[in-house]
Design a protein around this motif. Structure first.
Motif, PDB file in Angstrom:
ATOM      1  N   ASP A 149       2.749 -10.969  -7.332  1.00 14.00           N
ATOM      2  CA  ASP A 149       1.895 -11.037  -6.008  1.00 14.00           C
ATOM      3  C   ASP A 149       2.306 -12.066  -4.970  1.00 14.00           C
ATOM      4  O   ASP A 149       2.531 -11.962  -3.887  1.00 14.00           O
ATOM      5  CB  ASP A 149       0.578 -11.243  -6.483  1.00 14.00           C
ATOM      6  CG  ASP A 149      -0.576 -11.014  -5.277  1.00 14.00           C
ATOM      7  OD1 ASP A 149      -0.386  -9.989  -4.496  1.00 14.00           O
ATOM      8  OD2 ASP A 149      -1.267 -11.981  -4.975  1.00 14.00           O
ATOM      9  N   LEU A 150       2.544 -13.333  -5.681  1.00  8.01           N
ATOM     10  CA  LEU A 150       3.055 -14.419  -4.719  1.00  8.01           C
ATOM     11  C   LEU A 150       4.489 -14.263  -4.299  1.00  8.01           C
ATOM     12  O   LEU A 150       4.486 -14.541  -2.938  1.00  8.01           O
ATOM     13  CB  LEU A 150       3.075 -15.697  -5.634  1.00  8.01           C
ATOM     14  CG  LEU A 150       1.748 -16.310  -5.945  1.00  8.01           C
ATOM     15  CD1 LEU A 150       2.117 -17.561  -7.190  1.00  8.01           C
ATOM     16  CD2 LEU A 150       1.025 -16.852  -4.809  1.00  8.01           C
TER      17      LEU A 150
ATOM     18  N   GLY B 253       5.625 -11.198  -3.707  1.00  3.80           N
ATOM     19  CA  GLY B 253       5.660 -10.198  -2.646  1.00  3.80           C
ATOM     20  C   GLY B 253       5.116 -10.614  -1.453  1.00  3.80           C
ATOM     21  O   GLY B 253       5.541 -10.145  -0.113  1.00  3.80           O
ATOM     22  N   ARG B 254       3.860 -11.223  -1.634  1.00  2.00           N
ATOM     23  CA  ARG B 254       3.131 -11.821  -0.313  1.00  2.00           C
ATOM     24  C   ARG B 254       4.041 -12.852   0.467  1.00  2.00           C
ATOM     25  O   ARG B 254       3.788 -12.815   1.984  1.00  2.00           O
ATOM     26  CB  ARG B 254       1.787 -12.507  -0.685  1.00  2.00           C
ATOM     27  CG  ARG B 254       0.929 -11.636  -1.056  1.00  2.00           C
ATOM     28  CD  ARG B 254      -0.515 -12.089  -1.535  1.00  2.00           C
ATOM     29  NE  ARG B 254      -1.317 -10.916  -2.158  1.00  2.00           N
ATOM     30  CZ  ARG B 254      -2.282 -10.294  -1.438  1.00  2.00           C
ATOM     31  NH1 ARG B 254      -2.201 -10.473  -0.168  1.00  2.00           N
ATOM     32  NH2 ARG B 254      -2.930  -9.577  -1.881  1.00  2.00           N
ATOM     33  N   ALA B 255       4.936 -13.412   0.026  1.00  2.00           N
ATOM     34  CA  ALA B 255       5.776 -14.289   0.533  1.00  2.00           C
ATOM     35  C   ALA B 255       6.937 -13.492   1.368  1.00  2.00           C
ATOM     36  O   ALA B 255       8.003 -14.138   2.175  1.00  2.00           O
ATOM     37  CB  ALA B 255       6.363 -15.596  -0.083  1.00  2.00           C
TER      38      ALA B 255
ATOM     39  N   ILE C 102       2.371  -4.871   2.853  1.00  2.00           N
ATOM     40  CA  ILE C 102       2.184  -5.678   3.868  1.00  2.00           C
ATOM     41  C   ILE C 102       3.634  -5.892   4.643  1.00  2.00           C
ATOM     42  O   ILE C 102       3.565  -6.070   5.695  1.00  2.00           O
ATOM     43  CB  ILE C 102       1.917  -7.069   3.011  1.00  2.00           C
ATOM     44  CG1 ILE C 102       0.426  -7.007   2.312  1.00  2.00           C
ATOM     45  CG2 ILE C 102       1.969  -8.318   4.062  1.00  2.00           C
ATOM     46  CD1 ILE C 102       0.339  -8.276   1.563  1.00  2.00           C
ATOM     47  N   HIS C 103       4.739  -5.678   3.863  1.00  2.00           N
ATOM     48  CA  HIS C 103       6.054  -5.871   4.410  1.00  2.00           C
ATOM     49  C   HIS C 103       6.828  -4.838   4.854  1.00  2.00           C
ATOM     50  O   HIS C 103       7.862  -4.673   5.283  1.00  2.00           O
ATOM     51  CB  HIS C 103       7.057  -6.662   3.680  1.00  2.00           C
ATOM     52  CG  HIS C 103       6.474  -8.117   3.348  1.00  2.00           C
ATOM     53  ND1 HIS C 103       6.159  -9.116   4.322  1.00  2.00           N
ATOM     54  CD2 HIS C 103       5.555  -8.805   2.326  1.00  2.00           C
ATOM     55  CE1 HIS C 103       5.639 -10.387   3.621  1.00  2.00           C
ATOM     56  NE2 HIS C 103       5.381  -9.890   2.735  1.00  2.00           N
TER      57      HIS C 103
ATOM     58  N   THR D 173       1.225  -3.288  -3.031  1.00  2.00           N
ATOM     59  CA  THR D 173       0.540  -3.914  -2.041  1.00  2.00           C
ATOM     60  C   THR D 173       1.631  -4.911  -1.336  1.00  2.00           C
ATOM     61  O   THR D 173       1.318  -4.725   0.121  1.00  2.00           O
ATOM     62  CB  THR D 173      -0.586  -4.918  -2.715  1.00  2.00           C
ATOM     63  OG1 THR D 173      -1.332  -4.104  -3.463  1.00  2.00           O
ATOM     64  CG2 THR D 173      -1.286  -5.517  -1.632  1.00  2.00           C
ATOM     65  N   ALA D 174       2.345  -5.530  -1.691  1.00  2.00           N
ATOM     66  CA  ALA D 174       3.517  -6.244  -0.815  1.00  2.00           C
ATOM     67  C   ALA D 174       4.421  -5.303  -0.058  1.00  2.00           C
ATOM     68  O   ALA D 174       4.701  -5.682   0.931  1.00  2.00           O
ATOM     69  CB  ALA D 174       4.193  -7.245  -2.191  1.00  2.00           C
TER      70      ALA D 174
ATOM     71  N   ALA E  59       0.699  -5.219  -7.583  1.00  2.00           N
ATOM     72  CA  ALA E  59       0.993  -6.028  -6.835  1.00  2.00           C
ATOM     73  C   ALA E  59       2.325  -6.076  -6.064  1.00  2.00           C
ATOM     74  O   ALA E  59       2.099  -6.289  -4.788  1.00  2.00           O
ATOM     75  CB  ALA E  59       1.057  -7.423  -7.764  1.00  2.00           C
TER      76      ALA E  59
END
Length: 168
Positions: A18-19, A21-23, A54-55, A50-51, A47
């Motif tokens: 998750d970290l 991916g979100r970054a 977002i991207h 979801t990332a 996770a």
């Protein structure tokens, strides 16, 4: 790990994915998953999915979704998430989402319902001409009523005909 005597579990690995991916480090997140000492579960693939939304990373999102589909085949949420990835990517959205999904839905309906059951399909895009013709044929061959709601109107297929009179 050894410093604190904690054995990493799925939720720890999911947090790292998750970290990353979100970054925006989607490739690193996927590589991390591939090198895990255990089989990734729902939370880990979720996770990553979801990332990817977002991207707007469609190919990796498709891979994560496929893994989720195999782990949890009865959850519709993963399908919705993948659809949202396609929609947010804005690349060939209508074509990607279309993929003749109404025909796939009808196939599932035919194999999972008793003969003679009316099938009801909802689609948020307009049905293509090929699907419209195919559904007319399916309704005749399978002797089924099929109701399809697309972005523009309802289509009621019965005996090889459509209620729209082929004006769709």
């Amino acid at each position: 790990m050894s410093e604190y005597s904690i054995q990493p579990r799925h939720q720890h690995y999911a947090c790292v994915v998750d970290l990353l991916g979100r970054a925006g480090y989607l490739d690193r997140a996927y590589e991390f998953i591939r090198n895990m000492p255990m089989e990734p579960g729902l939370s880990i693939w979720g996770a990553l999915l979801t990332a990817c939304k977002i991207h707007q990373h469609v190919p990796l999102g498709e891979l994560a979704a496929e893994r989720l589909f195999s782990l949890d085949p009865y959850s519709t949420g993963h399908h919705v998430q993948l659809s949202n990835i396609y929609a947010s990517a804005h690349e060939e959205t209508e074509e990607t989402l279309c993929n003749h999904s109404e025909r796939i839905a009808i196939a599932y309906g035919l194999i999972s319902t008793p003969p003679g059951t009316t099938l009801r399909i909802i689609k948020n895009l307009r049905a293509c001409v090929n699907c419209h013709a195919a559904i007319k044929l399916i309704s005749k061959v399978e002797n089924r009523e099929i109701v399809v709601r697309d972005a523009n109107r309802f289509h009621h297929f019965k005996d090889g005909n459509c209620s729209c009179g082929d004006y769709w």
